[in-house]
Design a protein around this motif. Structure first.
Motif, PDB file in Angstrom:
ATOM      1  N   PHE A  70      43.154  49.353  31.247  1.00  0.00           N
ATOM      2  CA  PHE A  70      43.635  48.131  31.960  1.00  0.00           C
ATOM      3  C   PHE A  70      44.765  47.760  31.683  1.00  0.00           C
ATOM      4  O   PHE A  70      45.861  47.351  32.309  1.00  0.00           O
ATOM      5  N   GLU A  71      45.183  47.899  30.066  1.00  0.00           N
ATOM      6  CA  GLU A  71      46.448  47.474  29.664  1.00  0.00           C
ATOM      7  C   GLU A  71      47.621  48.350  30.004  1.00  0.00           C
ATOM      8  O   GLU A  71      48.791  47.883  29.943  1.00  0.00           O
ATOM      9  N   LYS A  72      47.176  49.599  30.442  1.00  0.00           N
ATOM     10  CA  LYS A  72      48.419  50.276  30.791  1.00  0.00           C
ATOM     11  C   LYS A  72      49.089  49.873  32.273  1.00  0.00           C
ATOM     12  O   LYS A  72      50.053  50.235  32.762  1.00  0.00           O
ATOM     13  N   ILE A 107      44.300  40.411  36.606  1.00  0.00           N
ATOM     14  CA  ILE A 107      43.441  40.703  37.666  1.00  0.00           C
ATOM     15  C   ILE A 107      42.379  39.789  37.955  1.00  0.00           C
ATOM     16  O   ILE A 107      41.917  39.059  37.400  1.00  0.00           O
ATOM     17  N   SER A 108      42.477  39.762  39.342  1.00  0.00           N
ATOM     18  CA  SER A 108      41.162  38.649  40.045  1.00  0.00           C
ATOM     19  C   SER A 108      40.271  39.880  40.876  1.00  0.00           C
ATOM     20  O   SER A 108      40.771  40.530  41.558  1.00  0.00           O
ATOM     21  N   LYS A 109      39.050  39.562  40.582  1.00  0.00           N
ATOM     22  CA  LYS A 109      38.117  40.410  41.211  1.00  0.00           C
ATOM     23  C   LYS A 109      37.327  39.437  42.111  1.00  0.00           C
ATOM     24  O   LYS A 109      36.677  38.463  41.683  1.00  0.00           O
ATOM     25  N   ILE A 110      37.496  39.812  43.509  1.00  0.00           N
ATOM     26  CA  ILE A 110      37.258  38.873  44.550  1.00  0.00           C
ATOM     27  C   ILE A 110      36.109  39.667  45.540  1.00  0.00           C
ATOM     28  O   ILE A 110      36.267  41.089  45.649  1.00  0.00           O
ATOM     29  N   VAL A 111      35.531  38.989  46.268  1.00  0.00           N
ATOM     30  CA  VAL A 111      34.614  39.468  47.289  1.00  0.00           C
ATOM     31  C   VAL A 111      34.849  38.548  48.460  1.00  0.00           C
ATOM     32  O   VAL A 111      34.876  37.286  48.272  1.00  0.00           O
ATOM     33  N   PHE A 112      34.727  39.145  49.742  1.00  0.00           N
ATOM     34  CA  PHE A 112      34.777  38.457  51.102  1.00  0.00           C
ATOM     35  C   PHE A 112      33.534  38.265  51.586  1.00  0.00           C
ATOM     36  O   PHE A 112      32.584  39.249  51.587  1.00  0.00           O
ATOM     37  N   GLY A 125      45.000  52.722  41.811  1.00  0.00           N
ATOM     38  CA  GLY A 125      44.605  51.633  41.138  1.00  0.00           C
ATOM     39  C   GLY A 125      43.236  51.639  40.571  1.00  0.00           C
ATOM     40  O   GLY A 125      43.324  51.039  39.495  1.00  0.00           O
ATOM     41  N   TRP A 126      42.182  52.386  41.065  1.00  0.00           N
ATOM     42  CA  TRP A 126      41.087  52.152  40.480  1.00  0.00           C
ATOM     43  C   TRP A 126      40.703  52.557  38.973  1.00  0.00           C
ATOM     44  O   TRP A 126      40.280  52.317  38.111  1.00  0.00           O
ATOM     45  N   LYS A 127      41.861  53.453  38.480  1.00  0.00           N
ATOM     46  CA  LYS A 127      41.793  54.125  37.388  1.00  0.00           C
ATOM     47  C   LYS A 127      42.053  53.130  36.348  1.00  0.00           C
ATOM     48  O   LYS A 127      41.766  53.064  34.993  1.00  0.00           O
ATOM     49  N   PHE A 128      42.823  52.025  36.801  1.00  0.00           N
ATOM     50  CA  PHE A 128      43.194  51.001  35.822  1.00  0.00           C
ATOM     51  C   PHE A 128      41.980  50.234  35.338  1.00  0.00           C
ATOM     52  O   PHE A 128      41.865  49.495  34.445  1.00  0.00           O
ATOM     53  N   ILE A 129      41.142  49.750  36.353  1.00  0.00           N
ATOM     54  CA  ILE A 129      40.086  48.805  36.276  1.00  0.00           C
ATOM     55  C   ILE A 129      38.818  49.288  36.159  1.00  0.00           C
ATOM     56  O   ILE A 129      37.867  48.405  35.807  1.00  0.00           O
ATOM     57  N   GLU A 130      38.494  50.611  36.147  1.00  0.00           N
ATOM     58  CA  GLU A 130      36.975  51.281  36.098  1.00  0.00           C
ATOM     59  C   GLU A 130      36.218  50.486  34.705  1.00  0.00           C
ATOM     60  O   GLU A 130      35.279  50.392  34.692  1.00  0.00           O
TER      61      GLU A 130
END
Length: 282
Positions: free
Chosen positions: A254-256, A84-89, A125-130
């Motif tokens: 996240f591992e799911k 996962i890459s967490k980015i901001v514009f 997608g959010w449920k994986f990374i929250e």
């Protein structure tokens, strides 16, 4: 992942690159390993937008290898790890809100139906990374000057690697050395165990094994010099474990993602921007 992330964003949002003072900030990277990529093997990184909120966009990277099926013309795809890459514009110091950015650069939802579909994809997608947001609180925990370091189990922050200097962003390489040094200093006797191995499941999520048998951590601690002789010490150890656990329990969701990425029945057309078509080859 750096190259895959850059290639994906340039192909997906070519017009954004022309914005004066446009920048892409990287806030963090998380990895989960399933199986080794054989040495010298060719592999691909599939990249897609997994989810987003009012500020951050989370990219999903699948590390895959392909092989021909001997019994048919079909290609077997093996998923080796996900990242996962967490980015901001940003435009100068102004944060660009992801959905407004999507609308402006070619992925506008013209109808209410499309807006609803986009929100469903975001939530999926959010449920994986929250859970990663709880993990990020570790930075405050580590910066807490009033924290009692003596409460940390094994007093293990005293085992500091002072010889490594992080150059050119090569964090993973140096983490490998720091992790190995810590384990050897903390548990020197284990090196002499026949068939002893340390398995790496995430960036620093380890499992200790003897041949194929998994060694239970608390039993391992007791055997190699950190036994809790009294009930009071056992209670303290459990309190320390719980204090640390709250930071990382969200990572199990996240591992799911590894199962999500391996789901052959998944409808890729439901993924936002159909963006797994952007593939980086290495």
């Amino acid at each position: 992942m750096d190259w895959a992330r850059t290639e994906f964003l340039m192909l997906q949002f070519p017009e954004a690159i022309r914005i004066p003072n446009f920048t892409i900030g990287l806030s963090g990277v998380s990895m989960y390993f399933k199986k080794e990529i054989p040495r010298f093997s060719a592999y691909k990184i599939q990249t897609k937008i997994l989810t987003w909120n009012k500020k951050w966009i989370f990219l999903l990277h699948r590390f895959i290898t392909e092989s021909k099926n001997n019994n048919s013309d079909n290609t077997n795809i093996d998923v080796h790890s996900v990242g996962i890459s967490k980015i901001v514009f940003k435009e100068k110091t102004k944060t660009l809100i992801p959905e407004q950015f999507f609308d402006e650069f070619g992925f506008k939802c013209e109808t209410e139906e499309l807006k609803i579909k986009r929100e469903e994809i975001r939530k999926k997608g959010w449920k994986f990374i929250e859970g990663l947001f709880e993990f990020e609180k570790l930075i405050d925990y580590c910066e807490d000057e009033d924290r009692d370091y003596e409460e940390d189990y094994l007093e293990n922050e005293k085992q500091l690697d002072t010889n490594l200097h992080l150059n050119n962003g090569s964090y993973n390489k140096h983490l490998d050395w720091a992790r190995a040094e810590f384990l050897m200093l903390q548990f020197p006797e284990i090196i002499r165990i026949p068939n002893f191995t340390v398995g790496l499941s995430g960036i620093s999520k380890v499992v200790i094994k003897k041949k194929t048998k998994t060694l239970i951590p608390e039993q391992f601690f007791d055997e190699f010099g950190f036994k809790c002789e009294t009930e009071e010490l056992k209670i303290k150890r459990e309190e320390i474990r719980k204090k640390g656990w709250k930071f990382i329990e969200g990572l199990f969701e996240f591992e799911k993602l590894i199962d999500y990425c391996e789901d052959k029945d998944r409808d890729d057309e439901e993924d936002y921007l159909e963006n797994e078509k952007v593939i980086s080859k290495f």
